[in-house]
Motif scaffolding. Sequence first.
Motif, PDB file in Angstrom:
ATOM      1  N   TRP A   1      -0.364  30.811  -9.454  1.00  0.00           N
ATOM      2  CA  TRP A   1      -1.680  30.173  -9.451  1.00  0.00           C
ATOM      3  C   TRP A   1      -2.592  30.764  -8.379  1.00  0.00           C
ATOM      4  O   TRP A   1      -3.669  30.237  -8.123  1.00  0.00           O
ATOM      5  CB  TRP A   1      -1.534  28.663  -9.241  1.00  0.00           C
ATOM      6  N   ALA A   2      -2.195  31.862  -7.755  1.00  0.00           N
ATOM      7  CA  ALA A   2      -2.937  32.427  -6.624  1.00  0.00           C
ATOM      8  C   ALA A   2      -4.380  32.753  -6.984  1.00  0.00           C
ATOM      9  O   ALA A   2      -5.287  32.579  -6.160  1.00  0.00           O
ATOM     10  CB  ALA A   2      -2.230  33.675  -6.095  1.00  0.00           C
ATOM     11  N   ARG A   3      -4.636  33.195  -8.205  1.00  0.00           N
ATOM     12  CA  ARG A   3      -6.006  33.570  -8.593  1.00  0.00           C
ATOM     13  C   ARG A   3      -6.961  32.371  -8.568  1.00  0.00           C
ATOM     14  O   ARG A   3      -8.170  32.538  -8.524  1.00  0.00           O
ATOM     15  CB  ARG A   3      -6.019  34.243  -9.963  1.00  0.00           C
ATOM     16  N   PHE A   4      -6.403  31.142  -8.595  1.00  0.00           N
ATOM     17  CA  PHE A   4      -7.226  29.936  -8.553  1.00  0.00           C
ATOM     18  C   PHE A   4      -7.469  29.436  -7.124  1.00  0.00           C
ATOM     19  O   PHE A   4      -8.221  28.492  -6.928  1.00  0.00           O
ATOM     20  CB  PHE A   4      -6.575  28.817  -9.371  1.00  0.00           C
ATOM     21  N   HIS A   5      -6.796  30.037  -6.129  1.00  0.00           N
ATOM     22  CA  HIS A   5      -6.946  29.672  -4.718  1.00  0.00           C
ATOM     23  C   HIS A   5      -6.731  28.169  -4.470  1.00  0.00           C
ATOM     24  O   HIS A   5      -7.617  27.481  -3.952  1.00  0.00           O
ATOM     25  CB  HIS A   5      -8.315  30.109  -4.188  1.00  0.00           C
ATOM     26  N   PRO A   6      -5.561  27.631  -4.846  1.00  0.00           N
ATOM     27  CA  PRO A   6      -5.323  26.188  -4.652  1.00  0.00           C
ATOM     28  C   PRO A   6      -5.287  25.809  -3.171  1.00  0.00           C
ATOM     29  O   PRO A   6      -4.732  26.536  -2.351  1.00  0.00           O
ATOM     30  CB  PRO A   6      -3.960  25.958  -5.306  1.00  0.00           C
ATOM     31  N   LYS A   7      -5.920  24.692  -2.864  1.00  0.00           N
ATOM     32  CA  LYS A   7      -5.948  24.157  -1.494  1.00  0.00           C
ATOM     33  C   LYS A   7      -5.104  22.893  -1.450  1.00  0.00           C
ATOM     34  O   LYS A   7      -5.257  22.016  -2.302  1.00  0.00           O
ATOM     35  CB  LYS A   7      -7.377  23.807  -1.076  1.00  0.00           C
ATOM     36  N   PRO A   8      -4.201  22.751  -0.459  1.00  0.00           N
ATOM     37  CA  PRO A   8      -3.363  21.548  -0.396  1.00  0.00           C
ATOM     38  C   PRO A   8      -4.178  20.299  -0.082  1.00  0.00           C
ATOM     39  O   PRO A   8      -5.112  20.344   0.721  1.00  0.00           O
ATOM     40  CB  PRO A   8      -2.368  21.864   0.728  1.00  0.00           C
ATOM     41  N   VAL A   9      -3.827  19.202  -0.761  1.00  0.00           N
ATOM     42  CA  VAL A   9      -4.468  17.910  -0.522  1.00  0.00           C
ATOM     43  C   VAL A   9      -3.406  16.817  -0.522  1.00  0.00           C
ATOM     44  O   VAL A   9      -2.293  17.017  -1.011  1.00  0.00           O
ATOM     45  CB  VAL A   9      -5.550  17.574  -1.581  1.00  0.00           C
ATOM     46  N   LYS A  10      -3.791  15.670   0.025  1.00  0.00           N
ATOM     47  CA  LYS A  10      -2.914  14.499   0.047  1.00  0.00           C
ATOM     48  C   LYS A  10      -3.524  13.438  -0.855  1.00  0.00           C
ATOM     49  O   LYS A  10      -4.646  12.987  -0.620  1.00  0.00           O
ATOM     50  CB  LYS A  10      -2.762  13.970   1.471  1.00  0.00           C
ATOM     51  N   ILE A  11      -2.778  13.050  -1.879  1.00  0.00           N
ATOM     52  CA  ILE A  11      -3.240  12.054  -2.839  1.00  0.00           C
ATOM     53  C   ILE A  11      -2.633  10.711  -2.467  1.00  0.00           C
ATOM     54  O   ILE A  11      -1.402  10.586  -2.383  1.00  0.00           O
ATOM     55  CB  ILE A  11      -2.852  12.460  -4.272  1.00  0.00           C
TER      56      ILE A  11
END
Length: 142
Positions: free
Chosen positions: A62-72
């Motif tokens: 998924w690197a091309r989407f540049h995922p950012k970690p979040v807390k749900i």
Amino acid sequence: MCAGIDFNGQRIRWADHHPILPVLMRDGSVEWCQWGRHGVAWTTSTPSGGLLPLEDIRARKWARFHPKPVKILARAFLLLDSEDKEHWINIADGFVIQGAAISSPQMTGHKVEAIPKLYIITIPATDDIAKIHSRMPRLIQT
């Protein structure tokens, strides 16, 4: 699969029309963001669905989407078994669901804005949950 969460008694399901999830911000506030991308859309700027396997993220699929970690934020999560029976699993105090935010450019009025979509990070289920489903959300400390 993780099919929903419970946030302060409000049950949010993936099957809801435009489901949104509560994200814990650094300042302690809560922001609401769209849960994933339903179905097939005209753009491929974000992945379809609402779940991302941790193994795929580590493999940089998924690197091309540049995922950012979040807390749900959630008190419980919903799993559906093979017969689509609902199982609400409580989340211990001090833990949140790990997610990933992926921004996609969308038109808002006359300008393009990056609107994040949230994806729940999943891992192989622990022994007790594996009886219900093979995967579960990844839980992390707040």
